[in-house]
Design an enzyme around this catalytic site. Structure first.
Site, PDB file in Angstrom:
ATOM      1  N   GLU A  47       0.977  -1.244  -0.248  1.00 10.64           N
ATOM      2  CA  GLU A  47       0.369   0.110   0.193  1.00 10.64           C
ATOM      3  C   GLU A  47       0.567   1.630   0.154  1.00 10.64           C
ATOM      4  O   GLU A  47       1.724   1.206   0.543  1.00 10.64           O
ATOM      5  CB  GLU A  47      -1.011  -0.159   1.211  1.00 10.64           C
ATOM      6  CG  GLU A  47      -1.734   1.213   1.263  1.00 10.64           C
ATOM      7  CD  GLU A  47      -2.276   1.077   2.306  1.00 10.64           C
ATOM      8  OE1 GLU A  47      -1.812   0.795   4.071  1.00 10.64           O
ATOM      9  OE2 GLU A  47      -3.255   1.738   3.747  1.00 10.64           O
ATOM     10  N   LYS A 127      -9.642   1.607  -1.587  1.00 12.67           N
ATOM     11  CA  LYS A 127      -9.607   1.598  -0.754  1.00 12.67           C
ATOM     12  C   LYS A 127     -10.891   1.725   0.015  1.00 12.67           C
ATOM     13  O   LYS A 127     -10.909   3.091   0.548  1.00 12.67           O
ATOM     14  CB  LYS A 127      -8.453   1.413   0.702  1.00 12.67           C
ATOM     15  CG  LYS A 127      -8.863   1.163   1.563  1.00 12.67           C
ATOM     16  CD  LYS A 127      -7.242   1.728   2.348  1.00 12.67           C
ATOM     17  CE  LYS A 127      -6.768   1.103   3.953  1.00 12.67           C
ATOM     18  NZ  LYS A 127      -6.285   1.776   4.378  1.00 12.67           N
ATOM     19  N   CYS A 172      -4.865  -2.844   2.936  1.00 14.18           N
ATOM     20  CA  CYS A 172      -5.245  -2.969   4.415  1.00 14.18           C
ATOM     21  C   CYS A 172      -5.135  -3.090   5.141  1.00 14.18           C
ATOM     22  O   CYS A 172      -6.128  -3.847   4.994  1.00 14.18           O
ATOM     23  CB  CYS A 172      -3.334  -1.305   4.435  1.00 14.18           C
ATOM     24  SG  CYS A 172      -3.153  -2.073   6.308  1.00 14.18           S
TER      25      CYS A 172
HETATM   26  N1  CDT Z   1      -3.028   1.529   6.782  1.00 14.57           N
HETATM   27  C1  CDT Z   1      -4.030   0.912   7.457  1.00 14.57           C
HETATM   28  O1  CDT Z   1      -5.321   0.637   7.014  1.00 14.57           O
HETATM   29  N2  CDT Z   1      -3.324   0.223   8.205  1.00 14.57           N
HETATM   30  C2  CDT Z   1      -4.065   0.283   9.917  1.00 14.57           C
HETATM   31  C3  CDT Z   1      -4.264   0.252  11.008  1.00 14.57           C
HETATM   32  C4  CDT Z   1      -4.192   0.535  11.533  1.00 14.57           C
HETATM   33  S1  CDT Z   1      -5.958   1.724  12.636  1.00 14.57           S
HETATM   34  C5  CDT Z   1      -5.192   3.027  13.154  1.00 14.57           C
HETATM   35  C6  CDT Z   1      -4.063  -1.753   9.683  1.00 14.57           C
HETATM   36  O2  CDT Z   1      -5.359  -2.020   9.625  1.00 14.57           O
HETATM   37  O3  CDT Z   1      -3.689  -2.517   9.203  1.00 14.57           O
END
Ligand code: CDT
Length: 310
Positions: A47, A127, A172
């Site tokens: 990502e 996303k 993600c």
């Molecule tokens: N980039 C991304 O979506 N990261 C989130 C971090 C946790 S939520 C603050 C994830 O789900 O891995």
């Protein structure tokens, strides 16, 4: 004949805030060359692969934010990657911050694309599940301002007919949601490509910090098995500025087994021969959707007003 996609999960180590796109693209090309030596058909990058994970900083100046966005794709900075991959006959996917104009309005999306072996963009995904918050929260060790800098994608999950199969994407935080995999599977996906930037520290529940790597694999392995599809999860890893990001990029078979996994927090390629026909092992048996699913009973799943249901 087996439909084997030799797949490389191309993990990236940290990208400094000051690192140029050109420098990152050179790192991506180095991984691509390794992938060529392994006979890869497909290389999957993380990502927001072209820059540091900028939502960790609160910025009020939109021009400062927009510096991290791409106004066209491909553009000059990524052209060498497209050219090299085409010359090597390798397809690839990567995530980036997309700035576009729709109906006269500027839009910002957290986007990922699939490029085929001829260098053509054949799939774009924006996303859907944006985590984090909108306002500055200085009590946090670092911010997670995806809700401020991006709009959520509104196009449904979808697949591309590429690499002799049906390939879908998620980004993600999407990987934590079972709906992501089921939507993809119901639309025929045989492989889901998922890049991520996941901090070790979760400010809202720091008591879960030690579980980050476990949860990472837990959700992707469950998604793969419960939907009979390959999952390729690829991290941006390591200490990026002052934020530790998990690694453990991996390739997961439709049985839920991890068949390849990165062992560092830096730039690293792991490869597996992914036979797309293996999806049938699960989809013709324990999770034969047509025979065993009961969507007529699952009415709460798509109810928009959750209060009315529960
Ligand atoms: N980039 C991304 O979506 N990261 C989130 C971090 C946790 S939520 C603050 C994830 O789900 O891995």
């Amino acid at each position: 004949m087996a439909r084997t996609v030799v797949t490389g999960a191309a993990q990236l180590g940290p990208i400094a805030r000051s690192e140029s796109r050109e420098s990152v693209v050179a790192r991506m090309i180095a991984l691509l060359e390794k992938a060529a030596a392994h006979g890869c058909d497909l290389v999957v990058y993380p990502e927001l692969a072209l820059t540091t994970f900028f939502p960790r900083w609160f910025m009020e100046d939109q021009a400062e934010v927009d510096f991290f966005f791409e106004r066209s794709m491909p553009n000059d900075a990524v052209a060498p990657l497209f050219a090299k991959a085409k010359a090597l006959g390798i397809g690839f996917s990567f995530g980036y911050a997309e700035l576009t104009e729709e109906h006269g309005r500027v839009r910002h999306y957290n986007t990922s694309i699939i490029v085929n072996k001829s260098g053509e963009i054949v799939h774009r995904y924006r996303k859907i599940h944006l985590p984090g918050h909108k306002e500055n929260e200085p009590w946090r060790a670092f911010q997670h301002l995806e809700k401020r800098y991006f709009e959520p994608g509104i196009e449904p999950f979808s697949t591309a007919d590429v690499f002799d199969g049906k390939i879908g994407q998620a980004i993600c935080n999407d990987r934590r949601w079972p709906e992501t995999y089921r939507e993809l599977a119901l639309r025929g996906a045989e492989m889901a490509l998922i890049g991520y930037n996941t901090p070790v520290h979760y400010p809202l529940a720091p008591e879960h910090d030690h579980l980050q790597c476990f949860h990472n694999h837990l959700c992707m392995q469950a998604g793969a098995y419960q939907n009979g599809m390959w999952v390729v999860g690829v991290a941006k890893a390591g200490k990026e500025e002052d934020c530790d990001l998990i690694g453990q990029s991996c390739i997961i078979a439709p049985t839920g087994e991890i068949v390849a996994m990165a062992s560092t927090l830096g730039d690293e390629l792991v490869v597996h021969d992914c036979d797309l026909d293996r999806c049938t092992e699960i989809r013709a048996n324990i999770f034969n959707f047509r025979l065993h699913r009961r969507p007529e009973i699952y009415t709460a799943l798509t109810a928009v007003d959750q209060e009315a249901v529960g």
